[in-house]
Design an enzyme around this catalytic site. Sequence first.
Site, PDB file in Angstrom:
ATOM      1  N   TYR A  57       0.841  -1.209   0.000  1.00 55.00           N
ATOM      2  CA  TYR A  57       0.000   0.000   0.000  1.00 55.00           C
ATOM      3  C   TYR A  57       0.869   1.249   0.000  1.00 55.00           C
ATOM      4  O   TYR A  57       0.691   2.159  -0.825  1.00 55.00           O
ATOM      5  CB  TYR A  57      -0.916  -0.023   1.229  1.00 55.00           C
ATOM      6  CG  TYR A  57      -1.904   1.117   1.290  1.00 55.00           C
ATOM      7  CD1 TYR A  57      -3.075   1.080   0.550  1.00 55.00           C
ATOM      8  CD2 TYR A  57      -1.663   2.228   2.093  1.00 55.00           C
ATOM      9  CE1 TYR A  57      -3.992   2.123   0.613  1.00 55.00           C
ATOM     10  CE2 TYR A  57      -2.569   3.275   2.163  1.00 55.00           C
ATOM     11  CZ  TYR A  57      -3.734   3.214   1.419  1.00 55.00           C
ATOM     12  OH  TYR A  57      -4.642   4.249   1.478  1.00 55.00           O
ATOM     13  N   LYS A 105       1.074   4.207  -2.888  1.00 55.44           N
ATOM     14  CA  LYS A 105       0.665   5.587  -2.605  1.00 55.44           C
ATOM     15  C   LYS A 105       1.837   6.548  -2.810  1.00 55.44           C
ATOM     16  O   LYS A 105       1.653   7.687  -3.246  1.00 55.44           O
ATOM     17  CB  LYS A 105       0.080   5.686  -1.192  1.00 55.44           C
ATOM     18  CG  LYS A 105      -1.229   4.916  -1.029  1.00 55.44           C
ATOM     19  CD  LYS A 105      -2.344   5.453  -1.930  1.00 55.44           C
ATOM     20  CE  LYS A 105      -3.654   4.724  -1.745  1.00 55.44           C
ATOM     21  NZ  LYS A 105      -4.731   5.235  -2.591  1.00 55.44           N
TER      22      LYS A 105
HETATM   23  P1  NAD Z   1     -13.844   2.315   0.717  1.00 50.29           P
HETATM   24  O1  NAD Z   1     -13.527   0.885   0.890  1.00 50.29           O
HETATM   25  O2  NAD Z   1     -15.009   2.886   1.463  1.00 50.29           O
HETATM   26  O3  NAD Z   1     -14.011   2.670  -0.823  1.00 50.29           O
HETATM   27  C1  NAD Z   1     -13.211   2.094  -1.817  1.00 50.29           C
HETATM   28  C2  NAD Z   1     -14.090   1.814  -3.013  1.00 50.29           C
HETATM   29  O4  NAD Z   1     -13.245   1.378  -4.080  1.00 50.29           O
HETATM   30  C3  NAD Z   1     -15.110   0.700  -2.773  1.00 50.29           C
HETATM   31  O5  NAD Z   1     -16.404   1.119  -3.178  1.00 50.29           O
HETATM   32  C4  NAD Z   1     -14.609  -0.461  -3.633  1.00 50.29           C
HETATM   33  O6  NAD Z   1     -15.630  -1.302  -4.135  1.00 50.29           O
HETATM   34  C5  NAD Z   1     -13.890   0.303  -4.741  1.00 50.29           C
HETATM   35  N1  NAD Z   1     -12.891  -0.516  -5.428  1.00 50.29           N
HETATM   36  C6  NAD Z   1     -11.894  -1.259  -4.870  1.00 50.29           C
HETATM   37  N2  NAD Z   1     -11.195  -1.889  -5.822  1.00 50.29           N
HETATM   38  C7  NAD Z   1     -11.754  -1.548  -7.010  1.00 50.29           C
HETATM   39  C8  NAD Z   1     -11.482  -1.894  -8.360  1.00 50.29           C
HETATM   40  N3  NAD Z   1     -10.492  -2.749  -8.668  1.00 50.29           N
HETATM   41  N4  NAD Z   1     -12.239  -1.341  -9.326  1.00 50.29           N
HETATM   42  C9  NAD Z   1     -13.256  -0.504  -9.025  1.00 50.29           C
HETATM   43  N5  NAD Z   1     -13.585  -0.169  -7.766  1.00 50.29           N
HETATM   44  C10 NAD Z   1     -12.837  -0.672  -6.770  1.00 50.29           C
HETATM   45  O7  NAD Z   1     -12.504   3.097   1.147  1.00 50.29           O
HETATM   46  P2  NAD Z   1     -12.106   4.647   1.157  1.00 50.29           P
HETATM   47  O8  NAD Z   1     -11.500   4.918   2.463  1.00 50.29           O
HETATM   48  O9  NAD Z   1     -13.203   5.506   0.668  1.00 50.29           O
HETATM   49  O10 NAD Z   1     -10.924   4.596   0.084  1.00 50.29           O
HETATM   50  C11 NAD Z   1     -10.907   5.393  -1.088  1.00 50.29           C
HETATM   51  C12 NAD Z   1      -9.471   5.759  -1.390  1.00 50.29           C
HETATM   52  O11 NAD Z   1      -8.967   6.528  -0.307  1.00 50.29           O
HETATM   53  C13 NAD Z   1      -8.524   4.574  -1.560  1.00 50.29           C
HETATM   54  O12 NAD Z   1      -7.660   4.836  -2.644  1.00 50.29           O
HETATM   55  C14 NAD Z   1      -7.735   4.581  -0.271  1.00 50.29           C
HETATM   56  O13 NAD Z   1      -6.442   4.054  -0.432  1.00 50.29           O
HETATM   57  C15 NAD Z   1      -7.676   6.062   0.009  1.00 50.29           C
HETATM   58  N6  NAD Z   1      -7.374   6.434   1.393  1.00 50.29           N
HETATM   59  C16 NAD Z   1      -8.177   6.028   2.403  1.00 50.29           C
HETATM   60  C17 NAD Z   1      -7.860   6.418   3.702  1.00 50.29           C
HETATM   61  C18 NAD Z   1      -8.710   5.989   4.869  1.00 50.29           C
HETATM   62  O14 NAD Z   1      -8.208   6.058   6.009  1.00 50.29           O
HETATM   63  N7  NAD Z   1      -9.962   5.601   4.667  1.00 50.29           N
HETATM   64  C19 NAD Z   1      -6.723   7.213   3.950  1.00 50.29           C
HETATM   65  C20 NAD Z   1      -5.934   7.598   2.866  1.00 50.29           C
HETATM   66  C21 NAD Z   1      -6.269   7.213   1.589  1.00 50.29           C
END
Ligand code: NAD
Length: 258
Positions: free
Chosen positions: A163, A167
């Site tokens: 991860y 990133k």
């Molecule tokens: P989440 O799990 O709520 O949402 C992620 C979404 O991506 C889901 O709806 C999932 O079905 C979709 N997804 C996953 N793989 C996929 C694929 N191969 N094709 C199409 N859709 C796909 O999580 P989130 O926290 O909203 O994450 C969104 C982004 O934010 C991610 O890139 C994550 O790395 C990043 N992020 C999250 C956090 C956190 O703490 N939540 C912090 C920093 C970055």
Amino acid sequence: MAPEEKNPLARQRLDGKVVCVTGGASGIGAAAARLMVAAGARVVILDRDDGAAEATAGAIGGGCEAMALDVASETDIDRVLADIAGRHGRIDVMVANAGINIRRTAVDCSLDDWNAVLQVNLTGVFLSSRAAARHMPEKGGAVVVTASIMSFSGGGLYPNISYATTKGALVNLVRSMAVEWAPRNIRVNAVAPTWTKTRFIKPLTDDAELTAKLEALTPMGRLAEPEEVAHAMLFLASDAASMVTGHTLAVDGGFLAQ
Ligand code: NAD
């Protein structure tokens, strides 16, 4: 009279823009889709979870659509984005947000796990951005990528080798696409959220002791709400950021400032 003259805040809006949000069925992507619809955009949620994508688009309303795709599949992305561009005439904004997480230490990370995370978090962002740029109009467009505080950090409280690698790579993918596409007025930026309250980090937030540690690591003393990340995404997607490109904007309560 130009909209700008009537309303100096008009450039913060996305009126009439065609916006795609990958991973928009849930969490940060869903908050971005909701906010961008409120800002006047035609939003298409692209997610591999088609049931959740339909439900989220329906709950948002305002013409928000859902289409199923896997960002790791070049065929899926190219076919779905061509369909959207065909029906709407163009794509103005790509929010390349879909991401996954397979938490492993470096010595325990199998090649399959490594490849699965790279394929979605890095290759998926490249494929989504590339396909969208091909359908952006002559006047330009915007790409907003979801990076992370782990773009700039070796992992913090727990190991997450694949991860953190993806990133980190996104920051330079964003810079490279920004420089290449600047002559076409396509701006490319990222947000770098801290721990944000979505199901993505449920294993962490289910653990009260761990959550307290994450909060203590953050100068503002709390985790982010998905809407707080979405507002930064809206800024970068909108003409309010018309001279901003190649940048990764931390939305982190001061985590990276320490
Ligand atoms: P989440 O799990 O709520 O949402 C992620 C979404 O991506 C889901 O709806 C999932 O079905 C979709 N997804 C996953 N793989 C996929 C694929 N191969 N094709 C199409 N859709 C796909 O999580 P989130 O926290 O909203 O994450 C969104 C982004 O934010 C991610 O890139 C994550 O790395 C990043 N992020 C999250 C956090 C956190 O703490 N939540 C912090 C920093 C970055």
